[in-house]
Design a protein around this motif. Structure first.
Motif, PDB file in Angstrom:
ATOM      1  N   ASP A 139      37.832  49.428  26.222  1.00 58.74           N
ATOM      2  CA  ASP A 139      38.960  48.591  25.784  1.00 58.74           C
ATOM      3  C   ASP A 139      39.392  48.964  24.377  1.00 58.74           C
ATOM      4  O   ASP A 139      40.587  49.082  24.098  1.00 58.74           O
ATOM      5  N   ILE A 153      49.038  45.687  33.855  1.00 58.36           N
ATOM      6  CA  ILE A 153      47.794  46.462  33.980  1.00 58.36           C
ATOM      7  C   ILE A 153      47.967  47.755  33.188  1.00 58.36           C
ATOM      8  O   ILE A 153      48.955  48.466  33.388  1.00 58.36           O
ATOM      9  N   TYR A 154      47.032  48.081  32.340  1.00 57.76           N
ATOM     10  CA  TYR A 154      47.118  49.267  31.472  1.00 57.76           C
ATOM     11  C   TYR A 154      48.455  49.322  30.726  1.00 57.76           C
ATOM     12  O   TYR A 154      49.072  50.374  30.598  1.00 57.76           O
ATOM     13  N   ALA A 172      46.516  48.533  40.462  1.00 53.83           N
ATOM     14  CA  ALA A 172      47.739  49.195  39.972  1.00 53.83           C
ATOM     15  C   ALA A 172      48.332  50.057  41.085  1.00 53.83           C
ATOM     16  O   ALA A 172      49.540  50.120  41.276  1.00 53.83           O
ATOM     17  N   VAL A 224      39.324  40.295  37.567  1.00 56.09           N
ATOM     18  CA  VAL A 224      40.315  41.327  37.214  1.00 56.09           C
ATOM     19  C   VAL A 224      40.576  41.372  35.705  1.00 56.09           C
ATOM     20  O   VAL A 224      41.682  41.643  35.256  1.00 56.09           O
ATOM     21  N   THR A 225      39.541  41.074  34.913  1.00 56.05           N
ATOM     22  CA  THR A 225      39.709  41.122  33.459  1.00 56.05           C
ATOM     23  C   THR A 225      39.501  42.533  32.915  1.00 56.05           C
ATOM     24  O   THR A 225      39.820  42.813  31.762  1.00 56.05           O
ATOM     25  N   GLY A 226      38.963  43.437  33.725  1.00 53.11           N
ATOM     26  CA  GLY A 226      38.732  44.815  33.285  1.00 53.11           C
ATOM     27  C   GLY A 226      38.058  45.563  34.410  1.00 53.11           C
ATOM     28  O   GLY A 226      37.995  45.087  35.541  1.00 53.11           O
ATOM     29  N   LEU A 275      41.065  47.489  38.226  1.00 54.38           N
ATOM     30  CA  LEU A 275      42.411  47.613  37.656  1.00 54.38           C
ATOM     31  C   LEU A 275      43.165  48.789  38.264  1.00 54.38           C
ATOM     32  O   LEU A 275      44.326  48.670  38.635  1.00 54.38           O
ATOM     33  N   HIS A 276      42.507  49.956  38.370  1.00 50.87           N
ATOM     34  CA  HIS A 276      43.280  51.103  38.880  1.00 50.87           C
ATOM     35  C   HIS A 276      43.546  50.974  40.379  1.00 50.87           C
ATOM     36  O   HIS A 276      44.569  51.422  40.879  1.00 50.87           O
ATOM     37  N   THR A 310      43.158  34.658  33.372  1.00 51.85           N
ATOM     38  CA  THR A 310      42.752  35.992  33.833  1.00 51.85           C
ATOM     39  C   THR A 310      43.846  36.562  34.739  1.00 51.85           C
ATOM     40  O   THR A 310      44.654  35.822  35.307  1.00 51.85           O
ATOM     41  N   ARG A 311      43.852  37.893  34.897  1.00 58.94           N
ATOM     42  CA  ARG A 311      44.802  38.519  35.825  1.00 58.94           C
ATOM     43  C   ARG A 311      44.546  38.017  37.240  1.00 58.94           C
ATOM     44  O   ARG A 311      45.456  37.835  38.032  1.00 58.94           O
TER      45      ARG A 311
END
Ligand code: ZN
Length: 476
Positions: free
Chosen positions: A113, A399-400, A365, A355-357, A361-362, A385-386
Motif C-alpha cells: 500500500d 480499485i487501484y 477489477a 475487499v480492503t486490499g 482487487l485485481h 469497505t469496498r
C-alpha cells in the motif's frame, strides 16, 4: 482504582483493543494488559486511528491476551511491538499458528500500500510509510506464548485469566479474567467474537465444535455485538448456493468470492467439493488465490481437535484439498496473475474478505464489469469497505485509483457467518449462573450495539451499556 479502557471496537466493528489496568493502592500505574490488539479497517477516520499511539505508552503495557486470529483482533500487534511493547502475548496454539502467517502477510500488504501510494505521488519528499513491515510482523511473533484452553495463566499477583471456547473460528476463545483489587476479587469476561455453534445445523461448514461456554459467572462482561440488529436466515444456504453457481456457469460467467484466507476459504472449498461430488453444481475449476493458500490448508488440517463431526467427516471423505483435481492453490503473484487468463467459468476465492486490499482487487477489477459474472459474499462487510459498497449495489467502485463499473451479479449468503445473531446470543446469555453487574457492548456498528442493548435489557433485565471509544470504566 482498577479500570477497563476501550481503545478500539467501540462504535465500530474493527480495531478490538481493551486495556485492563489493575490500579495500585500507592497510586502508581498498576499491571496493564490488553485484551486483543486489532487493526482498524473500513472508514478512513477509523483507519487513521491505526497511526495513533495508545493512550498509555506501548512499552508500559505488560501483556496481551489474544482471543483469536482475525486481523481486527490481532493485526495491530506488530505495531505495538514496533512502539516498544516487549511483554508476552498469550494465545491458543491454533491462534499462534494462524498469526504466524496472517501477520507477516498483513505487513506485506502494508508495504505494498505504501509503495502504491508513493508511486502515484510526484514528489518523493514525505514518502508514505507502512504501518509495519513484513519483517516487523515476523519479529513480533517471538512474543507469543501458548496457553491451553481451560488452563489458568497468572500474569501478576492481581491478574490471571483462563481461555474458554468461543466457537467462532479455529483457536478462538473468550477470556475469563480474575482481577484482585482492594481486597476483592472481580471476574471479567471478554467474549471476543462469539460463534454460533448452538445453531450449527444452519451454519454449514462449521469447524469449531465446542462453545460458547455455558454457565458463565461474571461481574463485568465485555461482549461483541456485530449482528446485534439482525437475525441470520435459518434456511439451508446450500440449494441457493448451488443454483447461483450453476446459473453463473450456464451464462459463461465466473464466480468471485471475497473471503478471509484462512478457515473461511477452506470451509467454503470443502462445501464446493461436496456440491460437485453430489452433482449439485458443475465441476468448475476452483482457484484459491492467497499468498498463504497452501500454509493455510496445512494449519486447517493440523488442528482437527477443534472440528465439528460434520467437518471431520468431510475431511475423512475427501482428504486434503491440496490433492484434489481441478482445485488450484495460487501462492505466488505469477500464479495469481495467470488466473486472469481463465475466461471460461470458474470459481475464484481470494482475500481480503472485505475487499480492503489483497489479490481480490485485481480479480474484481477484471470481472466486475461483466454481467455474466457473480460476486458472492459469504462474510460480514464493515461499512466503509469496498466489500460493503459492492454488496450495497454501488454502481462503481474505486480499485487501484480507477473507477470500475459494477455490472456483475452481486449476492450474499449470511448463513456462513461465524457470529451469533440475537436469538443465539440470548440463548447463550440465559445459561449464565448470575446476572452480571454490568455489560459493555463492543464490536458493533452503533445501531447493532444499541438494538442489542435494548433487547438484553428488556429480555434479561441486565444493566447493558454501549462502550465508548477511549471511555474508561471502573472495576470494583
Ligand atoms: Zn473474529
Amino acid at each position: 482504582m482498577a479500570y477497563i479502557q476501550f481503545l478500539g471496537a467501540a462504535g465500530t466493528v474493527t480495531g478490538s483493543k481493551h486495556l485492563i489496568n489493575t490500579g495500585d493502592v500507592s497510586g502508581k500505574t498498576g499491571f496493564q494488559a490488553l485484551v486483543d490488539c486489532g487493526l482498524f479497517q473500513g472508514q478512513k477516520d477509523w483507519r487513521e486511528r491505526n497511526w495513533r499511539d495508545t493512550p498509555v505508552p506501548a512499552k508500559e503495557i505488560d501483556a496481551v491476551i489474544l482471543t483469536h486470529a482475525h486481523l481486527d483482533h490481532c493485526g495491530w500487534i506488530p505495531r505495538l511491538v514496533k512502539e516498544g511493547f516487549r511483554g508476552p502475548i498469550y494465545a491458543t496454539q491454533p491462534t499462534i499458528d494462524l498469526c504466524g502467517i496472517i501477520l507477516p502477510d498483513s505487513g506485506h500488504l502494508q508495504e505494498e500500500d505504501a509503495d502504491f501510494y508513493n508511486k502515484g505521488k510526484k514528489s518523493k519528499h514525505d514518502p508514505a510509510l507502512p504501518l509495519y513491515t513484513f519483517e516487523e510482523a515476523q519479529n513480533s511473533l517471538q512474543y507469543f506464548r501458548p496457553v491451553r484452553v481451560g488452563e489458568t495463566a497468572e500474569l501478576s499477583p492481581e491478574l490471571s485469566f483462563r481461555f474458554v471456547r468461543a466457537a467462532h473460528i479455529l483457536g478462538s476463545c473468550m477470556a475469563e479474567v480474575s482481577l484482585r483489587t482492594n481486597g476483592q476479587s472481580k471476574r471479567l469476561l471478554f467474549t471476543g467474537d462469539i460463534g454460533r455453534v448452538l445453531d450449527h445445523k444452519v451454519a454449514p461448514g462449521k469447524v469449531v465444535h465446542w462453545g460458547p461456554q455455558e454457565g458463565e459467572v461474571a461481574d463485568i462482561v465485555v461482549m461483541e455485538s456485530t449482528y446485534g440488529n439482525r437475525a441470520h436466515p435459518k434456511e439451508d444456504p446450500l440449494p441457493e448456493l448451488a443454483s447461483l453457481i450453476t446459473a453463473t456457469a450456464r451464462r459463461g460467467g465466473s464466480v468471485v468470492v471475497p473471503a478471509f484466507a484462512i478457515e473461511r476459504t477452506q470451509k467454503f472449498v470443502f462445501i464446493l467439493k461436496h456440491l460437485m461430488e453430489s452433482g449439485a453444481i458443475p465441476r468448475l475449476p476452483v482457484f484459491c488465490d492467497s499468498p498463504m493458500a497452501i500454509k493455510a490448508v496445512e494449519i486447517f488440517l493440523k488442528h482437527d481437535e477443534e472440528y465439528s463431526d460434520e467437518t471431520r467427516e468431510m475431511i475423512r471423505r475427501y482428504g486434503s484439498p491440496l490433492e484434489w483435481a481441478g482445485f488450484t492453490f495460487a501462492s505466488t503473484p505469477e500464479e495469481s496473475k495467470k488466473i486472469n487468463a481463465v475466461l471460461t467459468p470458474c470459481v475464484i476465492i481470494s482475500s481480503s474478505g472485505m475487499v480492503t486490499g489483497g489479490r481480490i482487487l485485481h480479480h474484481l477489477a477484471q470481472r466486475l464489469p461483466d454481467p455474466r459474472n457473480l460476486v458472492l459474499f459469504i462474510g460480514f462487510q464493515a461499512p466503509g469497505t469496498r466489500g460493503f459498497a459492492i454488496k450495497s449495489k454501488t454502481e462503481e467502485v474505486k480499485i487501484y485509483g480507477d473507477y470500475v463499473t459494477v455490472r456483475a451479479q452481486v449476492a450474499a449468503l449470511e448463513q456462513f457467518s461465524d457470529h451469533a445473531d440475537p436469538p443465539e446470543l440470548l440463548q447463550w446469555l440465559r445459561t449464565f449462573k448470575n446476572r452480571p453487574g454490568r455489560t459493555y457492548l463492543v464490536h458493533g456498528e452503533p445501531d447493532a450495539s444499541g438494538q442489542l442493548r435494548d433487547l438484553m435489557t428488556r429480555e434479561l433485565g441486565w444493566d447493558v451499556k454501549v462502550a465508548e471509544y477511549l471511555g474508561k470504566v471502573e472495576v470494583g
